[in-house]
Scaffold this active site. Structure first.
Site, PDB file in Angstrom:
ATOM      1  CG  ASN A   9      -1.682   1.231   1.458  1.00 27.40           C
ATOM      2  OD1 ASN A   9      -1.779   2.064   0.558  1.00 27.40           O
ATOM      3  ND2 ASN A   9      -2.257   1.381   2.646  1.00 27.40           N
ATOM      4  CD1 TRP A  10       3.809   1.309  -2.743  1.00 25.21           C
ATOM      5  CD2 TRP A  10       3.828   2.528  -4.631  1.00 25.21           C
ATOM      6  NE1 TRP A  10       4.725   0.751  -3.596  1.00 25.21           N
ATOM      7  CE2 TRP A  10       4.760   1.477  -4.768  1.00 25.21           C
ATOM      8  CE3 TRP A  10       3.659   3.414  -5.695  1.00 25.21           C
ATOM      9  CZ2 TRP A  10       5.530   1.305  -5.921  1.00 25.21           C
ATOM     10  CZ3 TRP A  10       4.414   3.235  -6.841  1.00 25.21           C
ATOM     11  CH2 TRP A  10       5.350   2.198  -6.950  1.00 25.21           C
ATOM     12  CE  LYS A  11      -0.040   3.301   4.743  1.00 24.96           C
ATOM     13  NZ  LYS A  11       0.124   3.396   6.172  1.00 24.96           N
ATOM     14  CG  HIS A  94      -5.666   1.973   5.427  1.00 22.74           C
ATOM     15  ND1 HIS A  94      -5.211   2.920   6.321  1.00 22.74           N
ATOM     16  CD2 HIS A  94      -4.633   1.108   5.235  1.00 22.74           C
ATOM     17  CE1 HIS A  94      -3.950   2.634   6.645  1.00 22.74           C
ATOM     18  NE2 HIS A  94      -3.584   1.546   6.005  1.00 22.74           N
ATOM     19  CD  GLU A  96      -2.673   5.597   6.798  1.00 16.57           C
ATOM     20  OE1 GLU A  96      -2.703   5.639   5.547  1.00 16.57           O
ATOM     21  OE2 GLU A  96      -1.700   5.133   7.428  1.00 16.57           O
ATOM     22  CD  GLU A 164      -3.385  -2.452   7.552  1.00 14.62           C
ATOM     23  OE1 GLU A 164      -2.274  -2.724   7.074  1.00 14.62           O
ATOM     24  OE2 GLU A 164      -3.992  -1.402   7.297  1.00 14.62           O
ATOM     25  N   GLY A 170       2.705   2.435  10.621  1.00 10.29           N
ATOM     26  CA  GLY A 170       3.650   3.526  10.401  1.00 10.29           C
ATOM     27  C   GLY A 170       4.394   3.964  11.647  1.00 10.29           C
ATOM     28  CB  SER A 209       5.515  -1.504  11.818  1.00  9.70           C
ATOM     29  OG  SER A 209       5.060  -0.181  12.053  1.00  9.70           O
ATOM     30  N   GLY A 230       2.882  -1.160   4.237  1.00  9.48           N
ATOM     31  CA  GLY A 230       2.916   0.259   3.867  1.00  9.48           C
ATOM     32  C   GLY A 230       4.330   0.688   3.532  1.00  9.48           C
ATOM     33  N   GLY A 231       4.980   1.324   4.491  1.00 14.60           N
ATOM     34  CA  GLY A 231       6.297   1.920   4.281  1.00 14.60           C
ATOM     35  C   GLY A 231       7.298   1.037   3.545  1.00 14.60           C
TER      36      GLY A 231
HETATM   37  P1  PGA Z   1       3.013   0.377   7.542  1.00 16.40           P
HETATM   38  O1  PGA Z   1       1.538   0.564   6.952  1.00 16.40           O
HETATM   39  O2  PGA Z   1       3.536  -0.919   6.986  1.00 16.40           O
HETATM   40  O3  PGA Z   1       3.779   1.565   7.032  1.00 16.40           O
HETATM   41  O4  PGA Z   1       2.886   0.348   9.016  1.00 16.40           O
HETATM   42  C1  PGA Z   1       0.664  -0.530   6.839  1.00 16.40           C
HETATM   43  C2  PGA Z   1      -0.641  -0.072   6.282  1.00 16.40           C
HETATM   44  O5  PGA Z   1      -1.081   1.022   6.606  1.00 16.40           O
HETATM   45  O6  PGA Z   1      -1.278  -0.802   5.497  1.00 16.40           O
END
Ligand code: PGA
Length: 245
Positions: A9-11, A94, A96, A164, A170, A209, A230-231
């Site tokens: 997930n590149w956000k 998600h 976010e 999650e 993050g 993470s 994500g990251g």
């Molecule tokens: P992260 O994000 O790996 O950067 O913690 C995961 C996500 O939000 O799907």
């Protein structure tokens, strides 16, 4: 027997140039794996570049969709458009986006829209730090599952659940493999009760993470079928290490 799935997930990250650089680097690392599906979810504007240039065998996903198929919804993108752009998956609910006001009801409407159009929704659930510390992690996740999946008809392979924990996204804090497994098993029991036909073979991912270092121990847990990353998915080497973990 469930296969593994690792989705990146590149956000709201990556320029056009960075996207192209990622594709070139990832192409050199990537080899199709029999038991692991790889998905990348870039921002909408790079879906087209990815659809044309990703190595065969890597699937495309979007990070969001609208709950209606078309209409006067400025700034929104529909499930038929995502299909047309080459997507097979779409992340829904998600945390976010839930923090921006998405309710369980909306997550359900979006998931239904995805299913109706033949997209596989990756439905995200997870508790906050306050909820975990208050002993409410399972209650929270159960209520999110009830709200987000109620009345949805799906069989195994048509929908993915991602656990999650919000406090792990993050932050560099990962749930321990044992805690992640406990929640994944709780989610599978919920599916067994409410979506019996799909439960045994529905993929459940962990997200929060995930790194090349912790992926292996998460992936050996019996109810964890992969990760939403994500990251670490912004770096082709790290993302590939997670996929092969
Ligand atoms: P992260 O994000 O790996 O950067 O913690 C995961 C996500 O939000 O799907």
């Amino acid at each position: 027997m469930r296969s593994k799935l690792v989705a990146g997930n590149w956000k709201m990250n990556m320029s056009r140039q960075e996207t192209n650089e990622f594709i070139i680097a990832f192409e050199q690392l990537y080899k199709p794996l029999k038991e692991t599906t790889v998905v990348l979810c870039p921002p909408f504007v790079w879906l087209d570049i990815m659809a044309v240039n990703l190595p065969a065998g890597v699937w495309l996903g979007a990070q969001n969709l609208h709950s209606r198929p078309k209409g006067a919804f400025t700034g929104e993108v529909s499930a038929p458009m995502l299909k047309d752009a080459g997507c097979k998956y779409v992340i829904v609910g998600h945390s976010e986006r839930r923090q921006m006001g998405e309710t369980d009801q909306l997550v359900r409407d979006k998931s239904r829209q995805a299913l109706d159009c033949g997209l596989i929704p990756i439905v995200c659930v997870g508790e906050s730090e306050v909820e975990r510390n208050g002993g409410l992690a399972k209650v929270t996740v159960t209520s999110q599952l009830q709200g987000s999946l109620a009345d949805l008809q799906f069989i195994a392979g048509e929908l993915v659940v991602a656990y999650e924990p919000v406090w792990a996204i993050g932050t560099g804090k990962t749930a321990s493999a044992a805690d992640a497994q406990e929640m994944a098993s709780h989610i599978r029991s919920y599916l067994q009760e409410q979506h019996a036909a799909a439960a045994a073979n529905t993929q459940i991912l962990y997200g929060g993470s995930v790194t090349p270092e912790n992926a292996g121990s998460l992936f050996t847990q019996p109810d964890i079928d992969g990760a939403l990353v994500g990251g670490a998915s912004l770096d082709p080497v790290k993302f590939w290490s997670i996929i092969t973990a």
